[in-house]
Motif scaffolding. Sequence first.
Motif, PDB file in Angstrom:
ATOM      1  N   THR A 146       0.651  -1.277  -0.006  1.00 36.10           N
ATOM      2  CA  THR A 146       0.089  -0.141   0.188  1.00 36.10           C
ATOM      3  C   THR A 146       0.862   1.317   0.093  1.00 36.10           C
ATOM      4  O   THR A 146       0.627   2.271  -0.803  1.00 36.10           O
ATOM      5  CB  THR A 146      -0.879  -0.033   1.197  1.00 36.10           C
ATOM      6  OG1 THR A 146      -1.731  -1.052   1.150  1.00 36.10           O
ATOM      7  CG2 THR A 146      -1.652   1.087   1.217  1.00 36.10           C
ATOM      8  N   THR A 147       1.805   1.475   0.755  1.00 37.63           N
ATOM      9  CA  THR A 147       2.575   2.427   0.800  1.00 37.63           C
ATOM     10  C   THR A 147       4.082   2.350  -0.069  1.00 37.63           C
ATOM     11  O   THR A 147       4.254   3.389  -0.680  1.00 37.63           O
ATOM     12  CB  THR A 147       3.217   2.646   2.379  1.00 37.63           C
ATOM     13  OG1 THR A 147       3.968   1.586   2.656  1.00 37.63           O
ATOM     14  CG2 THR A 147       2.208   2.880   3.395  1.00 37.63           C
ATOM     15  N   GLY A 148       4.341   1.286  -0.369  1.00 39.63           N
ATOM     16  CA  GLY A 148       5.496   1.060  -1.133  1.00 39.63           C
ATOM     17  C   GLY A 148       5.284   1.324  -2.714  1.00 39.63           C
ATOM     18  O   GLY A 148       6.028   1.864  -3.306  1.00 39.63           O
ATOM     19  N   SER A 149       4.220   0.940  -3.101  1.00 36.23           N
ATOM     20  CA  SER A 149       3.765   1.146  -4.277  1.00 36.23           C
ATOM     21  C   SER A 149       3.837   2.342  -4.855  1.00 36.23           C
ATOM     22  O   SER A 149       4.062   2.910  -6.169  1.00 36.23           O
ATOM     23  CB  SER A 149       2.414   0.402  -4.808  1.00 36.23           C
ATOM     24  OG  SER A 149       1.416   0.890  -4.045  1.00 36.23           O
ATOM     25  N   GLY A 150       3.273   3.351  -3.966  1.00 36.59           N
ATOM     26  CA  GLY A 150       3.179   4.800  -4.450  1.00 36.59           C
ATOM     27  C   GLY A 150       4.683   5.444  -4.807  1.00 36.59           C
ATOM     28  O   GLY A 150       4.519   6.601  -5.508  1.00 36.59           O
ATOM     29  N   ILE A 181      -7.840  -7.971  15.881  1.00 35.89           N
ATOM     30  CA  ILE A 181      -7.677  -6.539  15.268  1.00 35.89           C
ATOM     31  C   ILE A 181      -6.181  -6.013  15.736  1.00 35.89           C
ATOM     32  O   ILE A 181      -5.355  -5.413  14.993  1.00 35.89           O
ATOM     33  CB  ILE A 181      -8.675  -5.557  15.768  1.00 35.89           C
ATOM     34  CG1 ILE A 181     -10.024  -5.667  15.072  1.00 35.89           C
ATOM     35  CG2 ILE A 181      -8.203  -3.891  15.431  1.00 35.89           C
ATOM     36  CD1 ILE A 181     -11.087  -5.003  15.626  1.00 35.89           C
ATOM     37  N   ALA A 182      -5.807  -6.281  17.129  1.00 36.80           N
ATOM     38  CA  ALA A 182      -4.520  -5.909  17.349  1.00 36.80           C
ATOM     39  C   ALA A 182      -3.456  -6.579  16.855  1.00 36.80           C
ATOM     40  O   ALA A 182      -2.414  -5.695  16.490  1.00 36.80           O
ATOM     41  CB  ALA A 182      -4.282  -6.149  19.083  1.00 36.80           C
ATOM     42  N   ILE A 183      -3.569  -7.823  16.701  1.00 38.95           N
ATOM     43  CA  ILE A 183      -2.257  -8.606  15.981  1.00 38.95           C
ATOM     44  C   ILE A 183      -2.201  -8.193  14.447  1.00 38.95           C
ATOM     45  O   ILE A 183      -1.145  -7.745  14.088  1.00 38.95           O
ATOM     46  CB  ILE A 183      -2.607  -9.987  16.108  1.00 38.95           C
ATOM     47  CG1 ILE A 183      -2.414 -10.529  17.582  1.00 38.95           C
ATOM     48  CG2 ILE A 183      -1.505 -10.769  15.228  1.00 38.95           C
ATOM     49  CD1 ILE A 183      -2.929 -11.908  17.725  1.00 38.95           C
ATOM     50  N   LEU A 184      -3.220  -8.492  13.557  1.00 39.57           N
ATOM     51  CA  LEU A 184      -3.197  -8.021  12.297  1.00 39.57           C
ATOM     52  C   LEU A 184      -2.908  -6.317  12.028  1.00 39.57           C
ATOM     53  O   LEU A 184      -2.247  -5.962  11.147  1.00 39.57           O
ATOM     54  CB  LEU A 184      -4.603  -8.315  11.580  1.00 39.57           C
ATOM     55  CG  LEU A 184      -4.950  -9.748  11.389  1.00 39.57           C
ATOM     56  CD1 LEU A 184      -5.901 -10.138  10.469  1.00 39.57           C
ATOM     57  CD2 LEU A 184      -3.593 -10.688  10.981  1.00 39.57           C
ATOM     58  N   GLY A 185      -3.742  -5.649  12.994  1.00 43.82           N
ATOM     59  CA  GLY A 185      -3.265  -4.228  12.866  1.00 43.82           C
ATOM     60  C   GLY A 185      -1.796  -3.825  12.940  1.00 43.82           C
ATOM     61  O   GLY A 185      -1.242  -3.026  12.394  1.00 43.82           O
ATOM     62  N   MET A 186      -1.247  -4.550  14.136  1.00 42.18           N
ATOM     63  CA  MET A 186       0.276  -4.103  14.200  1.00 42.18           C
ATOM     64  C   MET A 186       1.095  -4.643  12.904  1.00 42.18           C
ATOM     65  O   MET A 186       1.838  -4.041  12.677  1.00 42.18           O
ATOM     66  CB  MET A 186       0.707  -5.131  15.564  1.00 42.18           C
ATOM     67  CG  MET A 186       1.994  -4.721  15.888  1.00 42.18           C
ATOM     68  SD  MET A 186       3.674  -5.626  14.821  1.00 42.18           S
ATOM     69  CE  MET A 186       2.987  -7.398  15.653  1.00 42.18           C
ATOM     70  N   TRP A 187       0.652  -5.637  12.536  1.00 38.45           N
ATOM     71  CA  TRP A 187       1.489  -6.287  11.249  1.00 38.45           C
ATOM     72  C   TRP A 187       1.290  -5.407  10.204  1.00 38.45           C
ATOM     73  O   TRP A 187       2.361  -5.121   9.409  1.00 38.45           O
ATOM     74  CB  TRP A 187       1.393  -7.775  11.354  1.00 38.45           C
ATOM     75  CG  TRP A 187       2.105  -8.908  12.032  1.00 38.45           C
ATOM     76  CD1 TRP A 187       1.330  -9.692  12.664  1.00 38.45           C
ATOM     77  CD2 TRP A 187       3.535  -8.661  12.245  1.00 38.45           C
ATOM     78  NE1 TRP A 187       2.424 -10.292  13.478  1.00 38.45           N
ATOM     79  CE2 TRP A 187       3.551  -9.811  13.250  1.00 38.45           C
ATOM     80  CE3 TRP A 187       4.488  -7.942  11.919  1.00 38.45           C
ATOM     81  CZ2 TRP A 187       4.815  -9.999  13.738  1.00 38.45           C
ATOM     82  CZ3 TRP A 187       5.842  -8.410  12.345  1.00 38.45           C
ATOM     83  CH2 TRP A 187       5.807  -9.626  13.244  1.00 38.45           C
ATOM     84  N   THR A 188       0.198  -4.934   9.994  1.00 37.65           N
ATOM     85  CA  THR A 188      -0.018  -4.218   8.594  1.00 37.65           C
ATOM     86  C   THR A 188       0.404  -2.574   8.602  1.00 37.65           C
ATOM     87  O   THR A 188       1.003  -2.481   7.787  1.00 37.65           O
ATOM     88  CB  THR A 188      -1.788  -4.124   8.694  1.00 37.65           C
ATOM     89  OG1 THR A 188      -2.480  -5.355   8.597  1.00 37.65           O
ATOM     90  CG2 THR A 188      -2.233  -3.119   7.488  1.00 37.65           C
ATOM     91  N   LEU A 189       0.527  -2.108  10.075  1.00 36.97           N
ATOM     92  CA  LEU A 189       1.159  -0.975  10.096  1.00 36.97           C
ATOM     93  C   LEU A 189       2.751  -1.144   9.926  1.00 36.97           C
ATOM     94  O   LEU A 189       3.634  -0.044   9.680  1.00 36.97           O
ATOM     95  CB  LEU A 189       0.656  -0.264  11.270  1.00 36.97           C
ATOM     96  CG  LEU A 189      -0.693   0.055  11.461  1.00 36.97           C
ATOM     97  CD1 LEU A 189      -1.138   0.628  12.964  1.00 36.97           C
ATOM     98  CD2 LEU A 189      -1.042   1.290  10.497  1.00 36.97           C
ATOM     99  N   ALA A 190       3.251  -2.188  10.581  1.00 38.62           N
ATOM    100  CA  ALA A 190       4.523  -2.373  10.455  1.00 38.62           C
ATOM    101  C   ALA A 190       5.109  -2.474   8.881  1.00 38.62           C
ATOM    102  O   ALA A 190       5.866  -2.092   8.342  1.00 38.62           O
ATOM    103  CB  ALA A 190       5.101  -4.002  10.979  1.00 38.62           C
ATOM    104  N   GLY A 191       4.189  -3.215   8.099  1.00 39.09           N
ATOM    105  CA  GLY A 191       4.513  -3.291   6.569  1.00 39.09           C
ATOM    106  C   GLY A 191       4.360  -1.809   6.126  1.00 39.09           C
ATOM    107  O   GLY A 191       5.202  -1.708   5.290  1.00 39.09           O
ATOM    108  N   ALA A 192       3.426  -1.170   6.470  1.00 36.62           N
ATOM    109  CA  ALA A 192       3.282   0.205   5.940  1.00 36.62           C
ATOM    110  C   ALA A 192       4.633   1.040   6.183  1.00 36.62           C
ATOM    111  O   ALA A 192       5.474   1.953   5.443  1.00 36.62           O
ATOM    112  CB  ALA A 192       2.066   0.933   6.365  1.00 36.62           C
TER     113      ALA A 192
END
Length: 283
Positions: free
Chosen positions: A95-99, A172-183
């Motif tokens: 999501t962030t890297g493709s930009g 939400i806490a687990i997947l949210g953390m990993w998603t924001l880490a990826g961002a």
Amino acid sequence: MTVQDLLASTRAEALRLRKWPAFWIVLGTWILLNLTFSYLFNYLAYTSGESTRMSNGLPKEALLQQMLPAAVPAVFTQGMAMFGGALMLVLGALTTGSGFGWGTWKTVFTQGPSRISAVGGVVVSLVAVVVGLVLTAFVVDIGVASLIGATQSQSLALPSLNQSALGILTGIAILGMWTLAGALIGVVARGPALAVGLGLVWVLVVENLLRGVAAIFAPIAVITDHLPGTAAGSLAGAMRTVGAGTPGVLDILSRTEALIVLGGYIVVFVAGTLWLMRSRDLV
């Protein structure tokens, strides 16, 4: 940054994600893996009589209980610590890297709202995606578990509201953390390919190796016990009722400790993403 700019950026990012095939592929893959490992394999093991060998040594009755609606809050969080987290990290990085590769960040920052508003819209959109994905997985799992319970003439009692809320918040806490880490990794790497590679190596390899080293060299345990994957695995482990052996699911930290550590990582990842995008030259 104004609220109106943030809302506008969030709507624009939500529209982009909805029309992006990679977005649906990642989310669909997680739903499919969740159903496969939580129900399909276990159901095949149960009906074939191979439960002891295929399901971490659980007897048939215990295995069946894990596939009923009442067990959904504990079951659907078990795959999030590693495999679900890895997929959501990929989504955040894409999501962030493709930009950067597409040049869209330059366009947005030149013609659109402030950088904080634009990036904040991406963060809010990703959080909304995580919430929607967890709720969808929960409802789908309830439906599949109810179908299994009905075919096996078992109780169709739903989990309590407290357990359901705890399972959903855990997811939400687990997947949210990993998603924001990826961002954040996508912003650091300024592209999706390197970010995805680095993120997956960390989630699937590096943390496991470090925990293995900590078992030999105890002084570094204070670090490994508070890594992102350890906190996520411990939070998933706190939901576990019976059974063991799910990759990434741990019991190192208590639920409260794991939540505090995950909350700290979420704050750091969001702040790091906003700071880098605001202060760094995109050229």
